[in-house]
Write a protein that holds these residues in place. Structure first.
Motif, short mmCIF file in Angstrom:
data_model
loop_
_atom_site.label_atom_id
_atom_site.label_comp_id
_atom_site.label_asym_id
_atom_site.label_seq_id
_atom_site.Cartn_x
_atom_site.Cartn_y
_atom_site.Cartn_z
N GLU A 51 0.84 -1.20 0.00
CA GLU A 51 0.00 0.00 0.00
C GLU A 51 0.87 1.25 0.00
O GLU A 51 0.60 2.20 -0.75
N GLN A 52 1.92 1.24 0.84
CA GLN A 52 2.81 2.39 0.91
C GLN A 52 3.53 2.59 -0.43
O GLN A 52 3.65 3.71 -0.92
N ASN A 57 4.42 5.25 -5.54
CA ASN A 57 4.45 5.13 -6.99
C ASN A 57 3.55 6.17 -7.64
O ASN A 57 3.92 6.80 -8.63
N ALA A 58 2.36 6.37 -7.07
CA ALA A 58 1.44 7.38 -7.60
C ALA A 58 2.05 8.77 -7.48
O ALA A 58 1.97 9.57 -8.43
N GLN A 59 2.70 9.06 -6.35
CA GLN A 59 3.32 10.36 -6.16
C GLN A 59 4.48 10.55 -7.13
O GLN A 59 4.64 11.62 -7.73
N LEU A 60 5.28 9.51 -7.32
CA LEU A 60 6.41 9.60 -8.26
C LEU A 60 5.92 9.78 -9.69
O LEU A 60 6.51 10.54 -10.46
N SER A 61 4.83 9.12 -10.05
CA SER A 61 4.27 9.30 -11.39
C SER A 61 3.82 10.75 -11.59
O SER A 61 4.05 11.34 -12.65
N GLN A 62 3.20 11.30 -10.56
CA GLN A 62 2.77 12.70 -10.63
C GLN A 62 3.98 13.62 -10.72
O GLN A 62 3.99 14.57 -11.50
N ASP A 63 5.02 13.33 -9.93
CA ASP A 63 6.25 14.14 -9.98
C ASP A 63 6.90 14.07 -11.36
O ASP A 63 7.39 15.08 -11.88
N ILE A 64 6.92 12.87 -11.96
CA ILE A 64 7.51 12.72 -13.29
C ILE A 64 6.73 13.54 -14.31
O ILE A 64 7.31 14.20 -15.18
N GLU A 65 5.42 13.52 -14.20
CA GLU A 65 4.59 14.29 -15.14
C GLU A 65 4.87 15.79 -14.98
O GLU A 65 5.04 16.50 -15.97
N THR A 66 4.95 16.24 -13.74
CA THR A 66 5.25 17.66 -13.49
C THR A 66 6.63 18.03 -14.04
O THR A 66 6.79 19.06 -14.70
N LEU A 67 7.63 17.18 -13.75
CA LEU A 67 8.98 17.45 -14.24
C LEU A 67 9.05 17.41 -15.76
O LEU A 67 9.78 18.19 -16.37
N SER A 68 8.28 16.54 -16.36
CA SER A 68 8.24 16.46 -17.82
C SER A 68 7.68 17.76 -18.41
O SER A 68 8.21 18.28 -19.40
N GLU A 69 6.63 18.28 -17.80
CA GLU A 69 6.06 19.55 -18.25
C GLU A 69 7.08 20.69 -18.06
O GLU A 69 7.23 21.54 -18.94
N GLN A 70 7.76 20.69 -16.92
CA GLN A 70 8.78 21.71 -16.68
C GLN A 70 9.91 21.60 -17.69
O GLN A 70 10.43 22.60 -18.18
N LEU A 71 10.31 20.35 -18.00
CA LEU A 71 11.38 20.13 -18.97
C LEU A 71 10.98 20.67 -20.34
O LEU A 71 11.78 21.31 -21.02
N ASP A 72 9.73 20.42 -20.74
CA ASP A 72 9.26 20.93 -22.02
C ASP A 72 9.33 22.45 -22.04
O ASP A 72 9.74 23.05 -23.04
N GLY A 73 8.91 23.07 -20.94
CA GLY A 73 8.99 24.54 -20.85
C GLY A 73 10.42 25.04 -20.92
O GLY A 73 10.73 26.03 -21.61
N LEU A 74 11.32 24.34 -20.23
CA LEU A 74 12.74 24.73 -20.26
C LEU A 74 13.35 24.54 -21.64
O LEU A 74 14.17 25.36 -22.08
N LYS A 75 12.96 23.47 -22.33
CA LYS A 75 13.46 23.26 -23.70
C LYS A 75 13.03 24.41 -24.60
O LYS A 75 13.81 24.89 -25.42
#
Length: 151
Positions: A51-52, A57-75
């Motif tokens: 469960e933990q 895993n759900a939090q990391l998936s959300q973090d990856i999505e956020t970082l991916s969006e930030q990366l696109d903006g930085l690119k």
């Protein structure tokens, strides 16, 4: 009289075997009960861990999505800054009252005045005349802008 003694001995041996066998079986069952209890507690711990890990895993998936969006903006920002820098590094003609046309030239990092003059197709003397502050003995700074004659 011998037969009753053998019979009594046989009964004692049989009862003893039954008692010992029962004790052995009881001990084996007790060991198995302890093992089952251990495995059940281990299973509970694993379910809690699962469960933990699912939450993490759900939090990391959300973090990856956020970082991916930030990366696109930085690119996009880097591409824009690179284009601006490339546009800025192009020599441009300067209009004014000069007797001959001049433009800006930009130095590369640690380039000498002599190599800059050679690259731009001019001389150190012309560069010194157009840029009186210039010290020909000092290396130029990266992106330092100098006035140069138009080729």
């Amino acid at each position: 009289m011998r037969a009753p003694a053998v019979l009594a001995f046989s009964i004692v041996v049989l009862v003893s075997s039954l008692v010992i066998g029962s004790l052995w079986a009881y001990q084996r069952l007790a060991e198995k009960d302890r093992m089952v209890d251990y495995l059940l507690s281990d299973l509970d711990r694993m379910r809690t861990d699962k469960e933990q890990l699912s939450k993490e895993n759900a939090q990391l998936s959300q973090d990856i999505e956020t970082l991916s969006e930030q990366l696109d903006g930085l690119k996009t920002e880097v591409a824009s800054a690179k284009k601006d820098a490339e546009d800025f590094l192009v020599p441009q003609e300067i209009g004014g009252t000069a007797d001959f046309p001049i433009e800006r030239g930009m130095a590369k990092g640690s380039e000498s005045v002599a190599t800059f003059a050679k690259r731009e197709g001019t001389t150190i003397e012309v560069l010194k005349a157009l840029n009186p502050w210039l010290d020909p003995n000092q290396p130029l700074k990266k992106f330092q802008t100098l006035w140069i004659p138009v080729k």
